[in-house]
Scaffold this motif. Structure first.
Motif, PDB file in Angstrom:
ATOM      1  N   CYS A 319       8.946 -46.192  26.658  1.00 49.23           N
ATOM      2  CA  CYS A 319       8.303 -47.362  26.077  1.00 49.23           C
ATOM      3  C   CYS A 319       9.186 -47.909  24.962  1.00 49.23           C
ATOM      4  CB  CYS A 319       6.943 -46.960  25.513  1.00 49.23           C
ATOM      5  SG  CYS A 319       6.202 -48.252  24.498  1.00 49.23           S
ATOM      6  N   SER A 321       8.309 -49.820  22.660  1.00 49.18           N
ATOM      7  CA  SER A 321       7.562 -50.040  21.431  1.00 49.18           C
ATOM      8  C   SER A 321       7.385 -48.743  20.642  1.00 49.18           C
ATOM      9  CB  SER A 321       6.216 -50.658  21.773  1.00 49.18           C
ATOM     10  OG  SER A 321       5.536 -50.969  20.602  1.00 49.18           O
ATOM     11  N   CYS A 322       7.035 -47.643  21.346  1.00 46.39           N
ATOM     12  CA  CYS A 322       6.809 -46.394  20.618  1.00 46.39           C
ATOM     13  C   CYS A 322       7.733 -45.267  21.071  1.00 46.39           C
ATOM     14  CB  CYS A 322       5.359 -45.946  20.749  1.00 46.39           C
ATOM     15  SG  CYS A 322       4.929 -45.391  22.401  1.00 46.39           S
ATOM     16  N   CYS A 339       2.531 -48.709  28.673  1.00 42.67           N
ATOM     17  CA  CYS A 339       2.648 -47.451  27.951  1.00 42.67           C
ATOM     18  C   CYS A 339       1.277 -46.793  27.818  1.00 42.67           C
ATOM     19  CB  CYS A 339       3.253 -47.701  26.575  1.00 42.67           C
ATOM     20  SG  CYS A 339       3.387 -46.208  25.595  1.00 42.67           S
ATOM     21  N   CYS A 342       0.651 -46.262  23.564  1.00 40.79           N
ATOM     22  CA  CYS A 342       0.312 -47.346  22.644  1.00 40.79           C
ATOM     23  C   CYS A 342      -0.204 -48.596  23.357  1.00 40.79           C
ATOM     24  CB  CYS A 342       1.517 -47.704  21.779  1.00 40.79           C
ATOM     25  SG  CYS A 342       2.835 -48.519  22.692  1.00 40.79           S
ATOM     26  N   TYR A 344       1.429 -50.713  25.107  1.00 41.59           N
ATOM     27  CA  TYR A 344       2.411 -51.801  25.225  1.00 41.59           C
ATOM     28  C   TYR A 344       2.644 -52.122  26.698  1.00 41.59           C
ATOM     29  CZ  TYR A 344       6.916 -54.162  25.198  1.00 41.59           C
ATOM     30  OH  TYR A 344       7.926 -55.058  25.413  1.00 41.59           O
TER      31      TYR A 344
HETATM   32 ZN   LIG Z   1       4.337 -47.136  23.793  1.00 45.23          ZN
END
Ligand SMILES: [Zn+2]
Length: 385
Positions: A319, A321-322, A339, A342, A344
């Motif tokens: 992911c 984002s995280c 994801c 999170c 995303y």
């Molecule tokens: Zn994520």
């Protein structure tokens, strides 16, 4: 800043000049093959030993004396460089090979000593004079020229010149790039995507048809091939060339745009041959990726940009984002990434491009090197670990 580049032009030699070029090529090819023979019989010839051998061979042999010494010397220099390189390279596949009369394409190099430009014609050693199609002006006086002959029977001259380049202004922006079949390059910014255009697949279909025609007309190993086969083979070469030219042009335009707008360029590493074992269309996509990647890295380095090549492992499973990694690889049919940690969600390739950029921004080249805490800390602007 100065850079060394090659400028290529079409040549239009007359019948006499063309046959002289072929003669020149056969002499150089002979010397190359002699050099190959030398190293195969256990010696590792250097340029200076080859050069001495050339001097004595020219003293003895009228046929060699009829050719240009510069071209012959350059041929041996190229050989020595190729041999040296093959010893330092990791694999032995690059060892210089024999150049067969039937299959090797002529390629002759002349330094300033053996070439000049007079009355807009290319003048080569031994009084060869060839008209050049000056499609653009040379930026400076060339230091050397390489004359080549391609599979379509066309002659080209590539002049090596120095040219001044203006350093590109710093932009503070970074871009991540993920390669694919449907879209050659998906980037972190949709404005810089490089789509795989329709005419390329059309070209691939045309090429596949021409290749089938050629295969139908092949006579096997018995006797010479028919006229029909040769015509079909010529057609295939022509289509191949057109496709390669289009691909090169598009990747140049695209790479220029990307390099001018970004300081940090993070590209996913891509090994061709991974996709190439299938249809013509796939092969075309493969070639497009290879060309775009090379062009981008080359231009980026020349412009002094920071170019980072990121290993492709896990880029599609992570992911952006995280940095949590999915348990399973996404199937090729699945186009969106979501994801579990999170929530995303974005396009599969877009996510991969963002991962590639994130990895490079943190000073790494592999997804594995970026730990989740490292990612989170830096994303918050906190002190790096
Ligand atoms: Zn994520």
């Amino acid at each position: 800043m100065e850079e060394v580049v090659g400028y290529s032009y079409r040549l239009r030699p007359g019948r006499d000049a063309e046959s002289a070029l072929f003669q020149e090529w056969h002499r150089c090819r002979f010397l190359w093959n002699e050099a190959v023979h030398q190293y195969k019989s256990g010696r590792k010839p250097t340029f200076s030993t080859l050069s001495k051998l050339l001097t004595s061979a020219r003293a003895r042999c009228q046929w060699l004396r009829e050719g240009s010494q510069v071209a012959q010397q350059q041929m041996l220099r190229t050989f020595a460089l190729a041999l040296d390189h093959s010893f330092t390279a990791k694999n032995r596949r690059g060892r210089p090979k024999r150049k067969a009369r039937k299959t090797a394409h002529p390629s002759l190099e002349y330094t300033k000593r053996g070439s000049s430009i007079r009355d807009r014609r290319l003048i080569l050693a031994k009084g060869l004079s060839i008209p050049v199609v000056w499609s653009r002006e040379l930026p400076s006086e060339p230091t050397s020229v390489r004359v080549t002959h391609d599979s379509l029977g066309h002659w080209y001259a590539t002049f090596i010149v120095r040219r001044t380049v203006e350093p590109l202004p710093s932009t503070g922006a970074g871009i991540g790039i993920d390669w694919g079949v449907t879209c050659t390059a998906t980037t972190t910014d949709p404005a810089f995507d490089l789509p795989h255009l329709g005419h390329r697949s059309r070209c691939a279909a045309e090429l596949a048809r021409a290749q089938r025609k050629m295969a139908r007309r092949r006579r096997g190993k018995m006797g010479p091939q028919s006229r029909g086969f040769q015509r079909a083979a010529h057609q295939v070469a022509k289509l191949n060339k057109r496709a390669a030219r289009q691909t090169r042009h598009e990747s140049r335009v695209w790479a220029k745009k990307v390099v001018s707008k970004h300081d940090l360029i993070a590209v996913e590493d891509f090994r061709p041959g991974f996709l190439a074992k299938s249809t013509m269309a796939r092969k075309a996509a493969d070639a497009a990726i290879g060309a775009a990647k090379n062009e981008l890295i080359d231009r980026g380095m020349r412009a002094g940009r920071k170019v980072v090549v990121v290993q492709p492992a896990y880029t599609t499973m992570t992911c952006s984002s995280c940095f949590a990694r999915a348990k399973q690889q996404l199937g090729l049919g699945e186009r969106t990434f979501q994801c579990r940690e999170c929530g995303y969600m974005s396009g599969r390739d877009r996510n991969a491009a963002r991962v590639v950029l994130a990895v490079a921004e943190r000073g790494h080249t592999r997804v594995d090197d970026v730990s989740q805490s490292d990612h989170l800390l830096r994303a918050d602007g906190a002190v790096a670990v």
